[in-house]
Design a protein around this motif. Structure first.
Motif, PDB file in Angstrom:
ATOM      1  N   LYS A 174       0.842  -1.202   0.000  1.00 35.53           N
ATOM      2  CA  LYS A 174       0.000   0.000   0.000  1.00 35.53           C
ATOM      3  C   LYS A 174       0.873   1.247   0.000  1.00 35.53           C
ATOM      4  O   LYS A 174       0.636   2.180  -0.775  1.00 35.53           O
ATOM      5  CB  LYS A 174      -0.922  -0.010   1.223  1.00 35.53           C
ATOM      6  CG  LYS A 174      -1.804   1.198   1.364  1.00 35.53           C
ATOM      7  CD  LYS A 174      -2.694   1.050   2.614  1.00 35.53           C
ATOM      8  CE  LYS A 174      -3.261   2.377   3.024  1.00 35.53           C
ATOM      9  NZ  LYS A 174      -2.451   3.088   4.002  1.00 35.53           N
ATOM     10  N   TYR A 175       1.900   1.273   0.847  1.00 32.65           N
ATOM     11  CA  TYR A 175       2.822   2.416   0.871  1.00 32.65           C
ATOM     12  C   TYR A 175       3.523   2.580  -0.474  1.00 32.65           C
ATOM     13  O   TYR A 175       3.711   3.700  -0.946  1.00 32.65           O
ATOM     14  CB  TYR A 175       3.865   2.267   1.976  1.00 32.65           C
ATOM     15  CG  TYR A 175       3.315   2.492   3.355  1.00 32.65           C
ATOM     16  CD1 TYR A 175       2.773   3.725   3.716  1.00 32.65           C
ATOM     17  CD2 TYR A 175       3.345   1.489   4.315  1.00 32.65           C
ATOM     18  CE1 TYR A 175       2.264   3.943   4.992  1.00 32.65           C
ATOM     19  CE2 TYR A 175       2.854   1.696   5.589  1.00 32.65           C
ATOM     20  CZ  TYR A 175       2.312   2.926   5.924  1.00 32.65           C
ATOM     21  OH  TYR A 175       1.815   3.143   7.178  1.00 32.65           O
ATOM     22  N   LEU A 176       3.881   1.465  -1.073  1.00 40.64           N
ATOM     23  CA  LEU A 176       4.543   1.510  -2.373  1.00 40.64           C
ATOM     24  C   LEU A 176       3.601   2.116  -3.419  1.00 40.64           C
ATOM     25  O   LEU A 176       4.000   2.996  -4.183  1.00 40.64           O
ATOM     26  CB  LEU A 176       4.982   0.099  -2.779  1.00 40.64           C
ATOM     27  CG  LEU A 176       5.929  -0.041  -3.953  1.00 40.64           C
ATOM     28  CD1 LEU A 176       7.209   0.742  -3.746  1.00 40.64           C
ATOM     29  CD2 LEU A 176       6.252  -1.515  -4.184  1.00 40.64           C
TER      30      LEU A 176
ATOM     31  N   ASP B 267       4.933   6.301  -1.152  1.00 36.40           N
ATOM     32  CA  ASP B 267       5.635   6.581   0.103  1.00 36.40           C
ATOM     33  C   ASP B 267       6.738   5.531   0.239  1.00 36.40           C
ATOM     34  O   ASP B 267       6.640   4.566   0.993  1.00 36.40           O
ATOM     35  CB  ASP B 267       4.660   6.520   1.280  1.00 36.40           C
ATOM     36  CG  ASP B 267       5.282   6.984   2.589  1.00 36.40           C
ATOM     37  OD1 ASP B 267       6.523   7.169   2.632  1.00 36.40           O
ATOM     38  OD2 ASP B 267       4.525   7.145   3.565  1.00 36.40           O
ATOM     39  N   TYR B 268       7.812   5.746  -0.523  1.00 34.31           N
ATOM     40  CA  TYR B 268       8.858   4.739  -0.648  1.00 34.31           C
ATOM     41  C   TYR B 268       9.608   4.485   0.650  1.00 34.31           C
ATOM     42  O   TYR B 268       9.953   3.343   0.953  1.00 34.31           O
ATOM     43  CB  TYR B 268       9.826   5.126  -1.764  1.00 34.31           C
ATOM     44  CG  TYR B 268       9.109   5.382  -3.061  1.00 34.31           C
ATOM     45  CD1 TYR B 268       8.249   4.428  -3.604  1.00 34.31           C
ATOM     46  CD2 TYR B 268       9.256   6.583  -3.738  1.00 34.31           C
ATOM     47  CE1 TYR B 268       7.569   4.660  -4.782  1.00 34.31           C
ATOM     48  CE2 TYR B 268       8.580   6.826  -4.928  1.00 34.31           C
ATOM     49  CZ  TYR B 268       7.737   5.864  -5.440  1.00 34.31           C
ATOM     50  OH  TYR B 268       7.060   6.097  -6.600  1.00 34.31           O
ATOM     51  N   GLN B 269       9.867   5.522   1.403  1.00 35.34           N
ATOM     52  CA  GLN B 269      10.608   5.336   2.656  1.00 35.34           C
ATOM     53  C   GLN B 269       9.818   4.467   3.638  1.00 35.34           C
ATOM     54  O   GLN B 269      10.380   3.591   4.287  1.00 35.34           O
ATOM     55  CB  GLN B 269      10.967   6.688   3.281  1.00 35.34           C
ATOM     56  CG  GLN B 269      11.953   7.483   2.447  1.00 35.34           C
ATOM     57  CD  GLN B 269      13.206   6.693   2.080  1.00 35.34           C
ATOM     58  OE1 GLN B 269      13.811   6.035   2.920  1.00 35.34           O
ATOM     59  NE2 GLN B 269      13.597   6.757   0.820  1.00 35.34           N
TER      60      GLN B 269
ATOM     61  N   LEU C 204      14.190   1.114  -5.868  1.00 39.18           N
ATOM     62  CA  LEU C 204      14.279   1.613  -7.239  1.00 39.18           C
ATOM     63  C   LEU C 204      13.453   2.878  -7.423  1.00 39.18           C
ATOM     64  O   LEU C 204      13.915   3.854  -8.011  1.00 39.18           O
ATOM     65  CB  LEU C 204      13.810   0.550  -8.233  1.00 39.18           C
ATOM     66  CG  LEU C 204      14.778  -0.562  -8.535  1.00 39.18           C
ATOM     67  CD1 LEU C 204      14.129  -1.603  -9.428  1.00 39.18           C
ATOM     68  CD2 LEU C 204      16.037  -0.005  -9.180  1.00 39.18           C
ATOM     69  N   GLN C 205      12.228   2.839  -6.911  1.00 41.38           N
ATOM     70  CA  GLN C 205      11.357   4.010  -7.040  1.00 41.38           C
ATOM     71  C   GLN C 205      11.931   5.217  -6.295  1.00 41.38           C
ATOM     72  O   GLN C 205      11.706   6.358  -6.688  1.00 41.38           O
ATOM     73  CB  GLN C 205       9.946   3.689  -6.549  1.00 41.38           C
ATOM     74  CG  GLN C 205       9.221   2.653  -7.373  1.00 41.38           C
ATOM     75  CD  GLN C 205       9.074   3.066  -8.831  1.00 41.38           C
ATOM     76  OE1 GLN C 205       8.808   4.210  -9.150  1.00 41.38           O
ATOM     77  NE2 GLN C 205       9.270   2.110  -9.730  1.00 41.38           N
TER      78      GLN C 205
ATOM     79  N   ASP D 144      21.630   0.858  -6.092  1.00 37.26           N
ATOM     80  CA  ASP D 144      22.565  -0.007  -5.357  1.00 37.26           C
ATOM     81  C   ASP D 144      21.869  -0.777  -4.239  1.00 37.26           C
ATOM     82  O   ASP D 144      22.113  -1.970  -4.055  1.00 37.26           O
ATOM     83  CB  ASP D 144      23.719   0.805  -4.777  1.00 37.26           C
ATOM     84  CG  ASP D 144      24.667   1.318  -5.854  1.00 37.26           C
ATOM     85  OD1 ASP D 144      24.684   0.755  -6.960  1.00 37.26           O
ATOM     86  OD2 ASP D 144      25.393   2.282  -5.574  1.00 37.26           O
ATOM     87  N   SER D 145      20.991  -0.106  -3.500  1.00 33.61           N
ATOM     88  CA  SER D 145      20.271  -0.796  -2.418  1.00 33.61           C
ATOM     89  C   SER D 145      19.294  -1.814  -2.975  1.00 33.61           C
ATOM     90  O   SER D 145      19.088  -2.871  -2.370  1.00 33.61           O
ATOM     91  CB  SER D 145      19.543   0.221  -1.536  1.00 33.61           C
ATOM     92  OG  SER D 145      20.475   0.990  -0.812  1.00 33.61           O
ATOM     93  N   ALA D 146      18.708  -1.522  -4.128  1.00 31.84           N
ATOM     94  CA  ALA D 146      17.807  -2.488  -4.762  1.00 31.84           C
ATOM     95  C   ALA D 146      18.572  -3.751  -5.136  1.00 31.84           C
ATOM     96  O   ALA D 146      18.108  -4.876  -4.892  1.00 31.84           O
ATOM     97  CB  ALA D 146      17.150  -1.871  -5.992  1.00 31.84           C
TER      98      ALA D 146
END
Length: 108
Positions: free
Chosen positions: A7-9, A13-15, A43-44, A49-51
């Motif tokens: 839902k956040y995605l 609200d990526y964080q 990614l969004q 790098d973290s993805a």
């Protein structure tokens, strides 16, 4: 919990999505959908790098072919590999990414 993170995605609200996916993975480190969702959130948010690290960790823990394919595609899209001249030999215990042509290492 996965529904909340998704839902956040969906709400961009990526964080908060990253926080929720990480909570899910603390409880269930074998949750393939959570690794994929976490990578999508990174990614969004513009953090390639973290993805990549999230997918590498997910593959190392689950050996999911779905994660492996997404990781392979992401590494190729990010410019870390040349499709015609690369080996996908990442995903060892130290998580290195090796290229045949260029000696690059990607250490998480």
């Amino acid at each position: 919990m996965l529904t909340g993170a998704q839902k956040y995605l969906a709400e961009l609200d990526y964080q908060q999505a990253i926080i929720e996916f990480n909570k899910i993975l603390e409880i269930d480190p074998m949750n393939v959908d959570a690794y994929i969702g976490l990578a999508d959130a990174y990614l969004q948010a513009g953090d390639v790098d973290s993805a990549i690290r999230a997918l590498q960790q997910g593959y190392e823990r689950t050996t999911s072919n779905e994660i492996k394919q997404k990781l392979k595609a992401l590494v190729n899209l990010s410019g870390e590999a040349d499709d015609s001249n690369s080996d996908f030999c990442c995903l060892t215990a130290r998580q290195y990414y090796c290229c045949k042509k260029q000696q690059r290492s990607y250490l998480c």
